[in-house]
Design a protein around this motif. Sequence first.
Motif, short mmCIF file in Angstrom:
data_model
loop_
_atom_site.label_atom_id
_atom_site.label_comp_id
_atom_site.label_asym_id
_atom_site.label_seq_id
_atom_site.Cartn_x
_atom_site.Cartn_y
_atom_site.Cartn_z
N ILE A 18 0.87 -1.18 0.00
CA ILE A 18 0.00 0.00 0.00
C ILE A 18 0.90 1.23 0.00
O ILE A 18 1.67 1.45 0.93
N LYS A 19 0.80 2.03 -1.05
CA LYS A 19 1.74 3.13 -1.23
C LYS A 19 1.24 4.47 -0.71
O LYS A 19 2.01 5.41 -0.58
N ARG A 20 -0.07 4.56 -0.42
CA ARG A 20 -0.57 5.85 0.07
C ARG A 20 -1.66 5.61 1.11
O ARG A 20 -2.15 4.49 1.27
N ASN A 21 -2.06 6.66 1.78
CA ASN A 21 -3.07 6.56 2.81
C ASN A 21 -4.38 6.07 2.21
O ASN A 21 -4.83 6.56 1.18
N THR A 22 -4.99 5.09 2.85
CA THR A 22 -6.23 4.50 2.35
C THR A 22 -7.46 4.98 3.09
O THR A 22 -8.58 4.80 2.62
N GLY A 23 -7.27 5.53 4.27
CA GLY A 23 -8.42 5.89 5.10
C GLY A 23 -8.88 4.74 5.97
O GLY A 23 -9.86 4.84 6.70
N VAL A 24 -8.17 3.61 5.90
CA VAL A 24 -8.48 2.43 6.72
C VAL A 24 -7.26 2.18 7.60
O VAL A 24 -6.17 1.90 7.10
N ALA A 25 -7.45 2.28 8.91
CA ALA A 25 -6.33 2.17 9.86
C ALA A 25 -5.61 0.84 9.77
O ALA A 25 -4.41 0.76 10.00
N GLN A 26 -6.32 -0.23 9.41
CA GLN A 26 -5.70 -1.55 9.35
C GLN A 26 -4.83 -1.75 8.11
O GLN A 26 -4.11 -2.74 8.02
N ALA A 27 -4.91 -0.82 7.15
CA ALA A 27 -4.11 -0.92 5.92
C ALA A 27 -3.54 0.45 5.57
O ALA A 27 -3.88 1.04 4.55
N PRO A 28 -2.64 0.97 6.44
CA PRO A 28 -2.08 2.30 6.19
C PRO A 28 -1.01 2.28 5.10
O PRO A 28 -0.59 1.21 4.64
N ALA A 29 -0.59 3.46 4.69
CA ALA A 29 0.51 3.56 3.73
C ALA A 29 1.72 2.81 4.27
O ALA A 29 2.05 2.92 5.45
#
Length: 198
Positions: free
Chosen positions: A114-125
Amino acid sequence: MKTLSERLARAMKETGFDSQTQLAKAAGVEQSVISKIVAGASKTSKHSSKLAAAMGISADWLINGAGTMRGGIDSPLQRIDVSKLVKVFDEKGDTGEAITWVSEVPDNYRAYIIKRNTGVAQAPAGAIVVVNPDRSPSTNDLVVTLISGSLSAFRYHESGDGGGFLSVDDTRIPVTPVRAGSDIVGPIEQVFIPSLSK
């Protein structure tokens, strides 16, 4: 030790591989390959380097009997267990690279960074996620999406009509309908977050 058969049998014993099946799985070769070598039916094998890597020994010693089993160093060589390798994908598909995962995963699983912020804490950048592209998501599953050529992670919600919606942790941001099934790469099965502090 004059033969490949003798060297392989000794290496298996000294590196803790109790069975041919266990070594075959770690090396990514058929068990019959190992059986033929141990029985002396194969004097050479194109798979010898994979076997050496899985046991953490010198390939030159295993193949040719040259040098020492440990390659002339005191500490063991790094073992490579291919049963824990996961292919890395990006927006364009298979990158041709693989990472070693913490546990064995099925061959069809894919890793995404994951290269950028997703808005989901469990899958951050910066997180590395392992996805099962062959499983359909269920409500509240984290999923990797590929929308308009951009990878991201969302929480999936099933709708009553068989469709789905995507959301992030911030409840002020409205849910988004899934436009096409191809937008969802698959549910996230495991996540590795290298660092929680910045």
